[in-house]
Design an enzyme around this catalytic site. Structure first.
Site, PDB file in Angstrom:
ATOM      1  N   TYR A   1      -0.594  -4.438   5.548  1.00 11.33           N
ATOM      2  CA  TYR A   1      -1.012  -4.891   6.888  1.00 11.33           C
ATOM      3  C   TYR A   1      -1.241  -3.750   7.863  1.00 11.33           C
ATOM      4  CZ  TYR A   1      -0.491  -9.886   5.779  1.00 11.33           C
ATOM      5  OH  TYR A   1      -0.647 -11.150   5.243  1.00 11.33           O
TER       6      TYR A   1
ATOM      7  N   ASP B   1       6.537  -8.436  -1.344  1.00 10.94           N
ATOM      8  CA  ASP B   1       6.417  -9.870  -1.673  1.00 10.94           C
ATOM      9  C   ASP B   1       6.411 -10.038  -3.197  1.00 10.94           C
ATOM     10  OD1 ASP B   1       3.977 -12.394  -0.517  1.00 10.94           O
ATOM     11  OD2 ASP B   1       5.985 -12.571  -1.375  1.00 10.94           O
TER      12      ASP B   1
END
Ligand code: APR
Length: 186
Positions: free
Chosen positions: A130, A43
């Site tokens: 994650y 990101d």
């Protein structure tokens, strides 16, 4: 005579080591969070390479639920579009994570088709911060993508950008187990 054989999917899937921001195809998929306001990992790399206009457009989107995807322009990236998808945080695998991860690939590919995208690059969604085990995530990523490609000839090329040797070998292993030959670019 129409060819009733499902479209060759594996021949349109490629594994490539390196930085996804270098992809020169139509769309890059971002492993975002639900705010869509940037972060670390891939990101962060995508926002750094695309420049501030990417965040400005993301601010107008009102976030994105886990398992879904939204599309923006690519700005300073070589790719025309960024498709932002939000992967599940891995919590052991019995809280709907596999279905949500599958949905990330399916929704991203559907958005790509809706926007005339012919070549698209994915990172290993949810396999970093994650915490999704890459062995399982790779099978979901490749299996979902191959299944989608048998139904959609419009997508000509899907490239999985894999960061680091370990990621490359895990995906190659998954690809050959699922039936495709690892199409790794030198
Ligand atoms: N190119 C390709 N892959 C990359 C790059 C890059 N430039 N940078 C990191 N990766 C890989 C990581 O090594 C990992 O295998 O992308 C995979 C996904 O890792 P993360 O970027 O941590 O994404 P994810 O696990 O889905 O976590 C998303 O992290 O960055 C934040 O805002 C993001 O909150 C969100 C969370």
């Amino acid at each position: 005579m129409s060819n009733s054989k499902p479209l060759d999917a594996w021949g349109r899937i490629e594994l490539r080591p390196g930085d996804i921001t270098e992809f020169d195809g139509d769309a890059i998929v971002n492993a975002a969070n639900s705010s869509l306001l940037g972060g670390g990992g891939v990101d962060g790399a995508i926002h750094r390479a695309a420049g501030p206009e990417l965040l400005a457009e993301c601010r107008t989107l009102g976030g994105c639920p886990t398992g879904q995807a939204k599309i923006t322009r690519g700005y300073r990236l070589r790719a025309k579009f960024v498709i932002h998808t939000v992967g599940p945080v891995y919590g052991g695998g019995r809280h709907g994570e596999p279905e949500l991860l599958r949905s990330c690939y399916e929704c991203s590919l559907r958005l790509a088709v809706e926007n005339g995208v012919k070549s698209i690059a994915f990172p290993a969604i949810s396999c970093g911060v994650y915490g999704y085990p890459m062995e399982e995530a790779a099978r979901i990523a490749l299996g979902t993508t191959a299944e989608f490609l048998t139904r959609h000839g419009e997508i000509e090329r899907v490239v999985f950008y894999l960061f680091g040797e370990q990621a490359m070998s895990v995906y190659s292993e998954a690809l050959s187990e699922l039936g495709g030959m690892p199409g790794q670019r030198a």
